[in-house]
Design a protein around this motif. Structure first.
Motif, PDB file in Angstrom:
ATOM      1  N   ASN A  20       0.817  -1.210   0.000  1.00 34.12           N
ATOM      2  CA  ASN A  20       0.000   0.000   0.000  1.00 34.12           C
ATOM      3  C   ASN A  20       0.851   1.260   0.000  1.00 34.12           C
ATOM      4  OD1 ASN A  20      -2.307  -1.540   0.021  1.00 34.12           O
ATOM      5  ND2 ASN A  20      -2.591  -1.435   2.241  1.00 34.12           N
ATOM      6  N   ASP A  21       1.966   1.228   0.731  1.00 35.07           N
ATOM      7  CA  ASP A  21       2.807   2.424   0.802  1.00 35.07           C
ATOM      8  C   ASP A  21       3.427   2.754  -0.549  1.00 35.07           C
ATOM      9  OD1 ASP A  21       4.382   0.162   0.860  1.00 35.07           O
ATOM     10  OD2 ASP A  21       5.715   0.871   2.452  1.00 35.07           O
ATOM     11  N   LEU A  22       3.865   1.731  -1.279  1.00 36.42           N
ATOM     12  CA  LEU A  22       4.452   1.975  -2.602  1.00 36.42           C
ATOM     13  C   LEU A  22       3.395   2.429  -3.601  1.00 36.42           C
ATOM     14  CD1 LEU A  22       6.873   1.952  -4.480  1.00 36.42           C
ATOM     15  CD2 LEU A  22       6.435  -0.471  -4.931  1.00 36.42           C
ATOM     16  N   MET A  23       2.218   1.830  -3.575  1.00 37.38           N
ATOM     17  CA  MET A  23       1.156   2.233  -4.496  1.00 37.38           C
ATOM     18  C   MET A  23       0.727   3.670  -4.235  1.00 37.38           C
ATOM     19  SD  MET A  23      -1.197  -1.190  -5.037  1.00 37.38           S
ATOM     20  CE  MET A  23      -1.538  -1.459  -3.302  1.00 37.38           C
ATOM     21  N   MET A  24       0.644   4.056  -2.978  1.00 35.07           N
ATOM     22  CA  MET A  24       0.284   5.436  -2.656  1.00 35.07           C
ATOM     23  C   MET A  24       1.383   6.396  -3.111  1.00 35.07           C
ATOM     24  SD  MET A  24      -2.270   7.083  -1.379  1.00 35.07           S
ATOM     25  CE  MET A  24      -3.143   5.874  -0.377  1.00 35.07           C
ATOM     26  N   PHE A  25       2.629   5.985  -2.943  1.00 37.89           N
ATOM     27  CA  PHE A  25       3.760   6.807  -3.374  1.00 37.89           C
ATOM     28  C   PHE A  25       3.716   7.042  -4.878  1.00 37.89           C
ATOM     29  CE2 PHE A  25       8.099   7.164  -4.994  1.00 37.89           C
ATOM     30  CZ  PHE A  25       8.626   8.166  -4.200  1.00 37.89           C
ATOM     31  N   LEU A  26       3.518   5.962  -5.645  1.00 35.68           N
ATOM     32  CA  LEU A  26       3.523   6.075  -7.103  1.00 35.68           C
ATOM     33  C   LEU A  26       2.290   6.813  -7.626  1.00 35.68           C
ATOM     34  CD1 LEU A  26       4.826   2.520  -8.058  1.00 35.68           C
ATOM     35  CD2 LEU A  26       6.114   4.666  -8.004  1.00 35.68           C
ATOM     36  N   LYS A  27       1.207   6.758  -6.882  1.00 40.05           N
ATOM     37  CA  LYS A  27      -0.017   7.458  -7.302  1.00 40.05           C
ATOM     38  C   LYS A  27       0.176   8.978  -7.258  1.00 40.05           C
ATOM     39  CE  LYS A  27      -4.829   8.282  -5.953  1.00 40.05           C
ATOM     40  NZ  LYS A  27      -5.404   8.155  -7.296  1.00 40.05           N
ATOM     41  N   TRP A  28       0.875   9.460  -6.229  1.00 43.76           N
ATOM     42  CA  TRP A  28       0.944  10.897  -6.009  1.00 43.76           C
ATOM     43  C   TRP A  28       2.280  11.516  -6.353  1.00 43.76           C
ATOM     44  CZ3 TRP A  28      -3.481  13.139  -5.591  1.00 43.76           C
ATOM     45  CH2 TRP A  28      -4.571  12.429  -5.051  1.00 43.76           C
ATOM     46  N   LYS A  29       3.270  10.698  -6.660  1.00 44.23           N
ATOM     47  CA  LYS A  29       4.585  11.263  -6.944  1.00 44.23           C
ATOM     48  C   LYS A  29       5.202  10.575  -8.152  1.00 44.23           C
ATOM     49  CE  LYS A  29       8.967  12.554  -4.800  1.00 44.23           C
ATOM     50  NZ  LYS A  29       9.765  12.566  -3.557  1.00 44.23           N
ATOM     51  N   PRO A  30       5.269  11.254  -9.292  1.00 41.79           N
ATOM     52  CA  PRO A  30       5.917  10.650 -10.472  1.00 41.79           C
ATOM     53  C   PRO A  30       7.353  10.274 -10.135  1.00 41.79           C
ATOM     54  CG  PRO A  30       4.764  12.678 -11.063  1.00 41.79           C
ATOM     55  CD  PRO A  30       4.769  12.619  -9.572  1.00 41.79           C
ATOM     56  N   PHE A  31       7.753   9.078 -10.535  1.00 39.90           N
ATOM     57  CA  PHE A  31       9.079   8.577 -10.174  1.00 39.90           C
ATOM     58  C   PHE A  31       9.699   7.909 -11.379  1.00 39.90           C
ATOM     59  CE2 PHE A  31      12.138   5.923  -7.788  1.00 39.90           C
ATOM     60  CZ  PHE A  31      12.638   6.885  -6.906  1.00 39.90           C
ATOM     61  N   SER A  32      10.806   8.451 -11.837  1.00 37.89           N
ATOM     62  CA  SER A  32      11.424   7.955 -13.070  1.00 37.89           C
ATOM     63  C   SER A  32      12.746   7.235 -12.819  1.00 37.89           C
ATOM     64  CB  SER A  32      11.663   9.112 -14.046  1.00 37.89           C
ATOM     65  OG  SER A  32      12.486  10.104 -13.457  1.00 37.89           O
ATOM     66  N   GLU A  33      13.119   7.088 -11.533  1.00 39.47           N
ATOM     67  CA  GLU A  33      14.378   6.416 -11.225  1.00 39.47           C
ATOM     68  C   GLU A  33      14.228   4.896 -11.359  1.00 39.47           C
ATOM     69  OE1 GLU A  33      17.048   8.134 -10.697  1.00 39.47           O
ATOM     70  OE2 GLU A  33      16.054  10.082 -10.600  1.00 39.47           O
ATOM     71  N   ARG A  34      15.338   4.201 -11.422  1.00 35.59           N
ATOM     72  CA  ARG A  34      15.331   2.740 -11.494  1.00 35.59           C
ATOM     73  C   ARG A  34      14.879   2.150 -10.161  1.00 35.59           C
ATOM     74  NH1 ARG A  34      19.740   4.546 -14.385  1.00 35.59           N
ATOM     75  NH2 ARG A  34      20.006   3.693 -16.492  1.00 35.59           N
TER      76      ARG A  34
END
Length: 238
Positions: A167-181
């Protein structure tokens, strides 16, 4: 003959765990702020400070520290020993001590480790197992929900570990674009199904690896494969 079902030594669901944290009194005094005595100790302390907690066997193997050296580090308050138990097995785990934090952490928070639950500890142990696949890997701190980042061949990889809950990762990716590996360490690839709507295979550099592959010493990574013609999204090995 069918392959025997693999059970991860860091499985949260397949083992019964008992986590015992040692608490340090806030008024405990040390004679003097001990310094590290070797580059190996320094690298180990920096890694623990970046991740939070490490297994005893991992501390020995990753940083080439023998049992006596680890006991001396504990006596000098560079590290603090705790235990996590399953059945009759007692596994020592270590956090950074007040003296160990000297010159590494800008501010030492006493007993910071009590905020970690069993799943947090197992995820961090799984992270350090991943590190055993690489020679001379550099461990750096990273923002939550990632455990830490690894510098491999000049590239930074942000590592996330899960025993099932993401849940923490899904919430992170939902609200913060992340282009790193990103590298995800998981017990089973099936656990990653809820993550698929958050991963755009064209824009995000996400790889996954299982506990089993790590235990076998095989750096077999999986990536998202999207077959738009057949509406199939799956993890495939590289």
């Amino acid at each position: 003959m069918d392959k025997k079902t693999f059970i991860s030594p860091f499985s949260y669901n397949q083992h019964s765990w008992n986590l015992n944290w040692k608490r340090i009194a806030s008024n405990e005094k040390y004679d003097r702020p001990y310094e590290t005595q070797s580059e190996k100790e320094q690298r180990a302390l920096e890694a623990i400070a970046s991740v939070g907690v490490i297994g005893g066997l991992q501390l020995r193997r990753l940083f080439n520290l023998d049992k006596q050296r680890i006991k001396r580090m504990e006596a000098r308050h560079l590290i603090v020993r705790h235990e996590i138990k399953t059945k009759d097995k007692i596994i020592p785990i270590y956090t950074i001590g007040k003296s160990g934090a000297n010159k590494i952490m800008p501010k030492f928070i006493g007993n910071y480790w009590v905020e970690y639950d069993t799943e947090d500890v197992l995820n961090r142990m799984a992270f350090f197992q991943l590190c055993t696949l690489f020679d001379g890997v550099k461990i750096n701190p990273s923002p939550s929900p990632f455990i830490a980042s690894l510098k491999i061949n000049g590239n930074d990889f942000y590592v996330y570990a899960t025993r099932r809950n993401m849940n923490d990762l899904m919430m992170f990716l939902k609200w913060k674009p992340f282009s790193e590996r990103i590298i995800i360490v998981t017990e089973e690839l099936n656990y990653l199904r809820p993550l698929k709507p958050f991963i755009n295979s064209d824009k995000m550099k996400v790889r996954a690896i299982t506990d089993e592959a790590i235990k076998e010493g095989t750096p077999m990574f999986y990536r998202i494969y999207e077959d738009k013609e057949n509406s199939i999204i799956n993890w495939v090995s590289e």
